[in-house]
Write a protein that holds these residues in place. Structure first.
Motif, PDB file in Angstrom:
ATOM      1  N   UNK A  25       0.582   3.308 -33.562  1.00  0.00           N
ATOM      2  CA  UNK A  25       0.601   4.064 -31.949  1.00  0.00           C
ATOM      3  C   UNK A  25      -0.663   4.420 -31.764  1.00  0.00           C
ATOM      4  N   UNK A  26      -1.027   4.277 -30.324  1.00  0.00           N
ATOM      5  CA  UNK A  26      -2.028   5.057 -29.892  1.00  0.00           C
ATOM      6  C   UNK A  26      -2.146   6.672 -30.063  1.00  0.00           C
ATOM      7  N   UNK A  27      -0.881   7.234 -30.034  1.00  0.00           N
ATOM      8  CA  UNK A  27      -0.582   8.568 -30.184  1.00  0.00           C
ATOM      9  C   UNK A  27      -1.008   8.933 -31.661  1.00  0.00           C
ATOM     10  N   UNK A  28      -0.631   8.068 -32.654  1.00  0.00           N
ATOM     11  CA  UNK A  28      -0.896   8.484 -34.115  1.00  0.00           C
ATOM     12  C   UNK A  28      -2.510   8.327 -34.386  1.00  0.00           C
ATOM     13  N   UNK A  29      -3.250   7.342 -33.785  1.00  0.00           N
ATOM     14  CA  UNK A  29      -4.159   7.095 -34.146  1.00  0.00           C
ATOM     15  C   UNK A  29      -5.164   8.394 -33.515  1.00  0.00           C
ATOM     16  N   UNK A  30      -4.799   8.498 -32.090  1.00  0.00           N
ATOM     17  CA  UNK A  30      -5.715   9.508 -31.453  1.00  0.00           C
ATOM     18  C   UNK A  30      -5.341  10.996 -32.243  1.00  0.00           C
ATOM     19  N   UNK A  31      -4.229  11.111 -32.723  1.00  0.00           N
ATOM     20  CA  UNK A  31      -4.051  12.526 -33.511  1.00  0.00           C
ATOM     21  C   UNK A  31      -5.028  12.537 -34.724  1.00  0.00           C
ATOM     22  N   UNK A  32      -4.980  11.216 -35.569  1.00  0.00           N
ATOM     23  CA  UNK A  32      -5.415  11.154 -36.837  1.00  0.00           C
ATOM     24  C   UNK A  32      -7.085  11.493 -36.710  1.00  0.00           C
ATOM     25  N   UNK A  33      -7.666  10.978 -35.728  1.00  0.00           N
ATOM     26  CA  UNK A  33      -8.792  10.927 -35.318  1.00  0.00           C
ATOM     27  C   UNK A  33      -9.263  12.704 -35.020  1.00  0.00           C
ATOM     28  N   UNK A  34      -8.339  13.094 -34.224  1.00  0.00           N
ATOM     29  CA  UNK A  34      -8.637  14.613 -34.134  1.00  0.00           C
ATOM     30  C   UNK A  34      -8.590  15.370 -35.273  1.00  0.00           C
ATOM     31  N   UNK A  35      -7.611  15.191 -36.057  1.00  0.00           N
ATOM     32  CA  UNK A  35      -7.307  15.876 -37.626  1.00  0.00           C
ATOM     33  C   UNK A  35      -8.536  15.691 -38.362  1.00  0.00           C
ATOM     34  N   UNK A  36      -9.050  14.744 -38.353  1.00  0.00           N
ATOM     35  CA  UNK A  36     -10.425  14.218 -39.114  1.00  0.00           C
ATOM     36  C   UNK A  36     -11.504  15.001 -38.602  1.00  0.00           C
ATOM     37  N   UNK A  37     -11.652  14.946 -37.298  1.00  0.00           N
ATOM     38  CA  UNK A  37     -12.957  15.722 -36.621  1.00  0.00           C
ATOM     39  C   UNK A  37     -12.712  17.358 -37.048  1.00  0.00           C
ATOM     40  N   UNK A  38     -11.586  17.758 -37.098  1.00  0.00           N
ATOM     41  CA  UNK A  38     -11.650  19.243 -37.373  1.00  0.00           C
ATOM     42  C   UNK A  38     -11.336  19.554 -38.708  1.00  0.00           C
ATOM     43  N   UNK A  39     -12.053  18.414 -39.538  1.00  0.00           N
ATOM     44  CA  UNK A  39     -12.139  18.863 -41.159  1.00  0.00           C
ATOM     45  C   UNK A  39     -11.010  18.472 -41.888  1.00  0.00           C
ATOM     46  N   UNK A  40      -9.968  17.851 -41.581  1.00  0.00           N
ATOM     47  CA  UNK A  40      -8.935  17.520 -42.428  1.00  0.00           C
ATOM     48  C   UNK A  40      -9.172  16.200 -43.059  1.00  0.00           C
ATOM     49  N   UNK A  41      -8.442  15.847 -44.393  1.00  0.00           N
ATOM     50  CA  UNK A  41      -8.549  14.819 -44.990  1.00  0.00           C
ATOM     51  C   UNK A  41      -7.344  13.923 -44.708  1.00  0.00           C
ATOM     52  N   UNK A  42      -7.446  12.876 -44.471  1.00  0.00           N
ATOM     53  CA  UNK A  42      -6.381  11.991 -44.022  1.00  0.00           C
ATOM     54  C   UNK A  42      -6.194  10.651 -44.722  1.00  0.00           C
ATOM     55  N   UNK A  60      -6.387   2.131 -40.045  1.00  0.00           N
ATOM     56  CA  UNK A  60      -6.206   3.398 -39.959  1.00  0.00           C
ATOM     57  C   UNK A  60      -7.366   4.393 -39.864  1.00  0.00           C
ATOM     58  N   UNK A  61      -8.473   3.820 -40.884  1.00  0.00           N
ATOM     59  CA  UNK A  61      -9.602   4.354 -41.000  1.00  0.00           C
ATOM     60  C   UNK A  61      -9.520   5.921 -41.672  1.00  0.00           C
ATOM     61  N   UNK A  62      -9.159   5.747 -42.789  1.00  0.00           N
ATOM     62  CA  UNK A  62      -8.932   7.146 -43.514  1.00  0.00           C
ATOM     63  C   UNK A  62     -10.341   7.680 -43.776  1.00  0.00           C
ATOM     64  N   UNK A  63     -10.492   9.027 -43.945  1.00  0.00           N
ATOM     65  CA  UNK A  63     -11.513   9.655 -44.538  1.00  0.00           C
ATOM     66  C   UNK A  63     -11.530  10.047 -45.902  1.00  0.00           C
ATOM     67  N   UNK A  64     -10.538   9.598 -46.708  1.00  0.00           N
ATOM     68  CA  UNK A  64     -10.496   9.854 -48.106  1.00  0.00           C
ATOM     69  C   UNK A  64     -10.056   8.725 -48.775  1.00  0.00           C
ATOM     70  N   UNK A  65     -10.069   8.561 -50.103  1.00  0.00           N
ATOM     71  CA  UNK A  65      -9.728   7.602 -50.934  1.00  0.00           C
ATOM     72  C   UNK A  65      -8.170   7.148 -50.876  1.00  0.00           C
ATOM     73  N   UNK A  66      -7.632   5.915 -50.925  1.00  0.00           N
ATOM     74  CA  UNK A  66      -6.343   5.746 -50.588  1.00  0.00           C
ATOM     75  C   UNK A  66      -5.659   5.547 -52.128  1.00  0.00           C
ATOM     76  N   UNK A  67      -4.388   6.134 -52.162  1.00  0.00           N
ATOM     77  CA  UNK A  67      -3.589   5.563 -53.343  1.00  0.00           C
ATOM     78  C   UNK A  67      -2.841   4.444 -53.168  1.00  0.00           C
TER      79      UNK A  67
END
Length: 275
Positions: A25-42, A60-67
């Motif tokens: 969802x657009x809501x999830x994607x926007x929240x994930x991008x915000x979380x990463x910009x503020x230093x979180x690993x997703x 998804x564009x995660x900023x950490x390796x995947x499991x």
């Protein structure tokens, strides 16, 4: 310094991050991008192998390796390499033979580090390819000699999948492997000690994240170990009872932007770490 520094979110895909139509969802994607910009690993932790995960990774564009592979490997798409992996004991072939003899209609596949191979065709295997985009690579498991990361059985008949579960759990060599039910009609043999929970612990170590500041989100039985291993374990509202029982928090469903809701809760201080 970002407000989410030092926090790692690991989410399951189907039934958790992804909607029923397999989109984010657009809501999830926007929240994930915000979380990463503020230093979180997703990132996400999935039963899929990397070769059928790239499209989702790019979405998804995660900023950490995947499991991946239900706890058998950690893969870094940026480096195009495994950071950690394990394989199934080589006598897995005896278990496949036992299942096929007992349930001739069962579908079966084996996964290596680089591909998914289909050993027995049925409706479950067709649905798997449709859902994941995996090519129809066929092998005879009896002569297959590459190390594998998991075996997956699929059976649309509920009584037959239960028969497979009971047979594998009571096999004379059952203790050489671990097992997980990843969907209602799928049952998997994975390496001994492999689980999404142990993988989360390894990933946190690789990233230098305190495990108390990890969040795991899931919906099914194969997510339970991850939910239990995380600092904060969360089940979505559509989760199975086992996942909800293991969770610290039960949030909204995957159709109601669960990941966005969780990030909002962190932002508001409603999720407290290190308690």
């Amino acid at each position: 310094m970002g407000k989410f520094d030092g926090i790692l979110i690991c989410t399951d895909l189907d039934g958790t991050l992804l909607k029923k139509d397999k989109t984010i969802s657009a809501e999830n994607y926007a929240a994930i991008e915000y979380f990463k910009r503020e230093g979180g690993y997703f990132t996400f932790v999935t039963g899929r192998v990397p070769c059928v995960s790239r499209m989702i990774y790019e979405m998804v564009n995660p900023n950490a390796p995947i499991g991946c592979t239900n706890g058998a490997a950690i893969y870094d798409f940026e480096k195009n390499e495994y950071l950690w992996s394990t394989t199934v004991a080589p006598h897995y072939k005896e278990l496949i033979t036992a299942v096929i003899e007992a349930v001739p209609s069962a579908g079966a596949q084996v996964s290596t580090h680089d591909a998914v191979y289909f050993c027995r065709e049925n409706e479950s295997m067709v649905k798997f390819r449709q859902r994941t985009g995996a090519p129809n690579l066929v092998v005879d498991y009896k002569t297959f000699d590459e190390p594998i990361t998991k075996v997956l059985f699929g059976e649309e008949d509920g009584e037959n999948i239960q028969k497979i579960i009971e047979l594998l759990n009571n096999h004379p060599k059952a203790n050489d492997f671990d097992y997980i039910r990843s969907e209602r009609m799928l049952y998997e043999i994975v390496p001994r000690g492999a689980s999404k929970g142990n993988l989360l612990i390894k990933l946190a170590e690789i990233l230098g994240i305190d495990r108390s500041k990890t969040i795991a989100v899931g919906d099914y039985n194969n997510d339970v170990s991850m939910i239990e291993a995380a600092g904060v374990g969360i089940a979505v509202a559509n989760a199975v009872p086992e996942a909800k029982a293991a969770a610290d928090i039960v949030t909204v469903s995957n159709e109601e932007h669960a990941i966005a809701k969780i990030i909002e809760m962190i932002d508001r201080g409603e999720i407290v770490f290190g308690k």
